[in-house]
Design a protein around this motif. Sequence first.
Motif, PDB file in Angstrom:
ATOM      1  N   GLY A 196       0.092  -2.703 -10.463  1.00 34.72           N
ATOM      2  CA  GLY A 196       1.383  -2.281 -10.988  1.00 34.72           C
ATOM      3  C   GLY A 196       1.328  -1.552 -12.313  1.00 34.72           C
ATOM      4  N   SER A 197       0.139  -1.150 -12.758  1.00 37.03           N
ATOM      5  CA  SER A 197       0.029  -0.477 -14.059  1.00 37.03           C
ATOM      6  C   SER A 197       0.720   0.879 -14.079  1.00 37.03           C
ATOM      7  CB  SER A 197      -1.450  -0.310 -14.443  1.00 37.03           C
ATOM      8  OG  SER A 197      -2.072  -1.553 -14.586  1.00 37.03           O
ATOM      9  N   GLY A 198       0.826   1.520 -12.919  1.00 38.45           N
ATOM     10  CA  GLY A 198       1.644   2.718 -12.806  1.00 38.45           C
ATOM     11  C   GLY A 198       0.926   4.043 -12.986  1.00 38.45           C
ATOM     12  N   TRP A 199       1.758   5.096 -12.958  1.00 37.57           N
ATOM     13  CA  TRP A 199       1.245   6.462 -12.914  1.00 37.57           C
ATOM     14  C   TRP A 199       0.546   6.876 -14.201  1.00 37.57           C
ATOM     15  CZ3 TRP A 199      -0.319   9.359  -9.294  1.00 37.57           C
ATOM     16  CH2 TRP A 199      -0.535  10.707  -9.507  1.00 37.57           C
ATOM     17  N   VAL A 200       0.978   6.356 -15.336  1.00 35.10           N
ATOM     18  CA  VAL A 200       0.325   6.717 -16.595  1.00 35.10           C
ATOM     19  C   VAL A 200      -1.127   6.243 -16.586  1.00 35.10           C
ATOM     20  CG1 VAL A 200       0.302   6.356 -19.099  1.00 35.10           C
ATOM     21  CG2 VAL A 200       2.465   6.772 -17.922  1.00 35.10           C
ATOM     22  N   ALA A 201      -1.360   5.021 -16.124  1.00 34.04           N
ATOM     23  CA  ALA A 201      -2.735   4.513 -16.024  1.00 34.04           C
ATOM     24  C   ALA A 201      -3.561   5.377 -15.076  1.00 34.04           C
ATOM     25  CB  ALA A 201      -2.731   3.061 -15.548  1.00 34.04           C
ATOM     26  N   ILE A 202      -2.976   5.758 -13.941  1.00 39.03           N
ATOM     27  CA  ILE A 202      -3.688   6.593 -12.976  1.00 39.03           C
ATOM     28  C   ILE A 202      -4.017   7.958 -13.575  1.00 39.03           C
ATOM     29  CG2 ILE A 202      -3.413   7.853 -10.796  1.00 39.03           C
ATOM     30  CD1 ILE A 202      -1.917   5.393  -9.729  1.00 39.03           C
ATOM     31  N   SER A 203      -3.079   8.539 -14.295  1.00 42.34           N
ATOM     32  CA  SER A 203      -3.297   9.859 -14.887  1.00 42.34           C
ATOM     33  C   SER A 203      -4.441   9.845 -15.893  1.00 42.34           C
ATOM     34  CB  SER A 203      -2.016  10.343 -15.568  1.00 42.34           C
ATOM     35  OG  SER A 203      -0.972  10.502 -14.631  1.00 42.34           O
ATOM     36  N   PHE A 204      -4.441   8.860 -16.766  1.00 43.99           N
ATOM     37  CA  PHE A 204      -5.521   8.773 -17.744  1.00 43.99           C
ATOM     38  C   PHE A 204      -6.835   8.389 -17.079  1.00 43.99           C
ATOM     39  CE2 PHE A 204      -2.113   8.788 -20.876  1.00 43.99           C
ATOM     40  CZ  PHE A 204      -2.685   9.544 -21.897  1.00 43.99           C
ATOM     41  N   GLY A 205      -6.760   7.550 -16.039  1.00 45.76           N
ATOM     42  CA  GLY A 205      -7.969   7.181 -15.315  1.00 45.76           C
ATOM     43  C   GLY A 205      -8.654   8.379 -14.697  1.00 45.76           C
ATOM     44  N   TRP A 206      -7.870   9.270 -14.091  1.00 43.29           N
ATOM     45  CA  TRP A 206      -8.455  10.473 -13.496  1.00 43.29           C
ATOM     46  C   TRP A 206      -8.991  11.423 -14.561  1.00 43.29           C
ATOM     47  CZ3 TRP A 206     -10.299  11.693  -8.978  1.00 43.29           C
ATOM     48  CH2 TRP A 206      -9.899  10.962  -7.862  1.00 43.29           C
ATOM     49  N   GLY A 207      -8.288  11.535 -15.688  1.00 44.03           N
ATOM     50  CA  GLY A 207      -8.795  12.384 -16.758  1.00 44.03           C
ATOM     51  C   GLY A 207     -10.135  11.898 -17.281  1.00 44.03           C
ATOM     52  N   PHE A 208     -10.243  10.585 -17.520  1.00 45.93           N
ATOM     53  CA  PHE A 208     -11.508  10.020 -17.976  1.00 45.93           C
ATOM     54  C   PHE A 208     -12.583  10.165 -16.898  1.00 45.93           C
ATOM     55  CE2 PHE A 208      -8.796   6.889 -20.622  1.00 45.93           C
ATOM     56  CZ  PHE A 208      -8.709   7.809 -21.662  1.00 45.93           C
ATOM     57  N   ALA A 209     -12.188  10.043 -15.630  1.00 38.18           N
ATOM     58  CA  ALA A 209     -13.153  10.176 -14.534  1.00 38.18           C
ATOM     59  C   ALA A 209     -13.794  11.557 -14.541  1.00 38.18           C
ATOM     60  CB  ALA A 209     -12.461   9.918 -13.194  1.00 38.18           C
ATOM     61  N   VAL A 210     -12.986  12.584 -14.769  1.00 38.86           N
ATOM     62  CA  VAL A 210     -13.528  13.949 -14.838  1.00 38.86           C
ATOM     63  C   VAL A 210     -14.483  14.079 -16.017  1.00 38.86           C
ATOM     64  CG1 VAL A 210     -12.933  16.353 -15.299  1.00 38.86           C
ATOM     65  CG2 VAL A 210     -11.578  15.024 -13.667  1.00 38.86           C
ATOM     66  N   THR A 211     -14.040  13.632 -17.188  1.00 41.07           N
ATOM     67  CA  THR A 211     -14.855  13.781 -18.389  1.00 41.07           C
ATOM     68  C   THR A 211     -16.216  13.109 -18.238  1.00 41.07           C
ATOM     69  OG1 THR A 211     -12.960  13.981 -19.873  1.00 41.07           O
ATOM     70  CG2 THR A 211     -15.016  13.188 -20.840  1.00 41.07           C
ATOM     71  N   PHE A 212     -16.226  11.862 -17.814  1.00 45.15           N
ATOM     72  CA  PHE A 212     -17.493  11.142 -17.756  1.00 45.15           C
ATOM     73  C   PHE A 212     -18.309  11.516 -16.524  1.00 45.15           C
ATOM     74  CE2 PHE A 212     -15.111   8.717 -20.848  1.00 45.15           C
ATOM     75  CZ  PHE A 212     -16.066   8.623 -21.862  1.00 45.15           C
ATOM     76  N   GLY A 213     -17.642  11.995 -15.480  1.00 49.21           N
ATOM     77  CA  GLY A 213     -18.392  12.549 -14.363  1.00 49.21           C
ATOM     78  C   GLY A 213     -19.215  13.750 -14.793  1.00 49.21           C
ATOM     79  N   VAL A 214     -18.615  14.625 -15.599  1.00 48.04           N
ATOM     80  CA  VAL A 214     -19.336  15.802 -16.094  1.00 48.04           C
ATOM     81  C   VAL A 214     -20.471  15.383 -17.027  1.00 48.04           C
ATOM     82  CG1 VAL A 214     -19.171  17.928 -17.435  1.00 48.04           C
ATOM     83  CG2 VAL A 214     -17.341  17.319 -15.836  1.00 48.04           C
ATOM     84  N   PHE A 215     -20.206  14.457 -17.937  1.00 48.55           N
ATOM     85  CA  PHE A 215     -21.256  14.006 -18.849  1.00 48.55           C
ATOM     86  C   PHE A 215     -22.448  13.419 -18.090  1.00 48.55           C
ATOM     87  CE2 PHE A 215     -18.038  13.510 -22.467  1.00 48.55           C
ATOM     88  CZ  PHE A 215     -18.534  14.619 -23.148  1.00 48.55           C
ATOM     89  N   CYS A 216     -22.187  12.780 -16.968  1.00 46.16           N
ATOM     90  CA  CYS A 216     -23.260  12.143 -16.200  1.00 46.16           C
ATOM     91  C   CYS A 216     -24.246  13.145 -15.608  1.00 46.16           C
ATOM     92  CB  CYS A 216     -22.674  11.287 -15.075  1.00 46.16           C
ATOM     93  SG  CYS A 216     -21.970   9.717 -15.627  1.00 46.16           S
ATOM     94  N   VAL A 217     -23.818  14.375 -15.370  1.00 43.25           N
ATOM     95  CA  VAL A 217     -24.681  15.343 -14.675  1.00 43.25           C
ATOM     96  C   VAL A 217     -24.716  16.699 -15.368  1.00 43.25           C
ATOM     97  CG1 VAL A 217     -24.361  14.231 -12.423  1.00 43.25           C
ATOM     98  CG2 VAL A 217     -22.784  16.037 -13.135  1.00 43.25           C
ATOM     99  N   SER A 218     -24.326  16.754 -16.629  1.00 43.89           N
ATOM    100  CA  SER A 218     -24.166  18.045 -17.308  1.00 43.89           C
ATOM    101  C   SER A 218     -25.449  18.851 -17.387  1.00 43.89           C
ATOM    102  CB  SER A 218     -23.606  17.830 -18.719  1.00 43.89           C
ATOM    103  OG  SER A 218     -24.470  16.997 -19.474  1.00 43.89           O
ATOM    104  N   TRP A 219     -26.604  18.203 -17.322  1.00 41.09           N
ATOM    105  CA  TRP A 219     -27.877  18.922 -17.385  1.00 41.09           C
ATOM    106  C   TRP A 219     -28.335  19.400 -16.007  1.00 41.09           C
ATOM    107  CZ3 TRP A 219     -27.066  13.781 -17.766  1.00 41.09           C
ATOM    108  CH2 TRP A 219     -27.704  12.954 -16.848  1.00 41.09           C
ATOM    109  N   LEU A 220     -27.598  19.031 -14.974  1.00 41.49           N
ATOM    110  CA  LEU A 220     -27.983  19.409 -13.613  1.00 41.49           C
ATOM    111  C   LEU A 220     -27.138  20.538 -13.050  1.00 41.49           C
ATOM    112  CD1 LEU A 220     -28.416  15.846 -12.030  1.00 41.49           C
ATOM    113  CD2 LEU A 220     -30.238  17.425 -12.693  1.00 41.49           C
ATOM    114  N   CYS A 221     -25.857  20.558 -13.366  1.00 40.78           N
ATOM    115  CA  CYS A 221     -24.925  21.459 -12.691  1.00 40.78           C
ATOM    116  C   CYS A 221     -23.739  21.750 -13.597  1.00 40.78           C
ATOM    117  CB  CYS A 221     -24.452  20.824 -11.376  1.00 40.78           C
ATOM    118  SG  CYS A 221     -23.426  19.358 -11.620  1.00 40.78           S
TER     119      CYS A 221
END
Length: 239
Positions: free
Chosen positions: A39-64
């Motif tokens: 029940g945390s709502g759309w704000v939690a989901i929005s920030f969760g996806w933003g952080f997911a993109v950021t740290f996904g890129v950091f995880c592989v930034s030297w590869l692609c």
Amino acid sequence: MNSNLTMQLMGEFFGTIILVLLGDGVCAGVNLKKSKAEGSGWVAISFGWGFAVTFGVFCVSWLCPGHFNPAVSLGMAIANKLPWSSVLPYIVAQIAGGFIGGILVWLTYYPHWAKTTDKGGILGSFATEPAIRSYGWNFFTEMIATFVLVYGLLGLTNIKLAPGLNPLLAGFLITAICLSLGGPTGIAINPARDLGPRLAHQFMPIANKGDSDWSYSWVPVFGPFLGGTLAALLFNLLS
């Protein structure tokens, strides 16, 4: 396949796994019963996806380049920032990563599916569904939101940024799009983010799941492709 492209595809595959695991993970946390985030709502989901993109890129930034999104890869190719020969292999790697990411979300929240009877909430933990089903307007929402995403990312390529800042700004952009434009469709803006986990929902033995809503599945695939294409064409025109 040359070794450089192989490394890029490994990066896109693994990065998309991280993206979906964290992004759909927050959706599952919000949607599923007995979750501490229920029940945390759309704000939690929005920030969760933003952080997911950021740290996904950091995880592989030297590869692609860290697209994790077929619409972004297509837009980058149209804007001459990615070889056309890489587009289809990138797309395959991204969708495969989305599928594996969806499976990992299922396993992470394994006990919670059996406690959840809301089939829409279960599907929404993998793929997108519209708040009001109107295919034309849903398509337009995905198109315009992906236009903003791809044009914004292309804009970042024209700015001299401090090292490591680009992924953070990309995450802010995703969060802004989710908060401002995500209400109508739950916002996919990424064919791999929707199609890969939707396939996981289809094939995995998830407790209490309903159908995978394939009648809607074309919207979060073709809407983003068109939006990304238009953004890249406008970028080329103005550059």
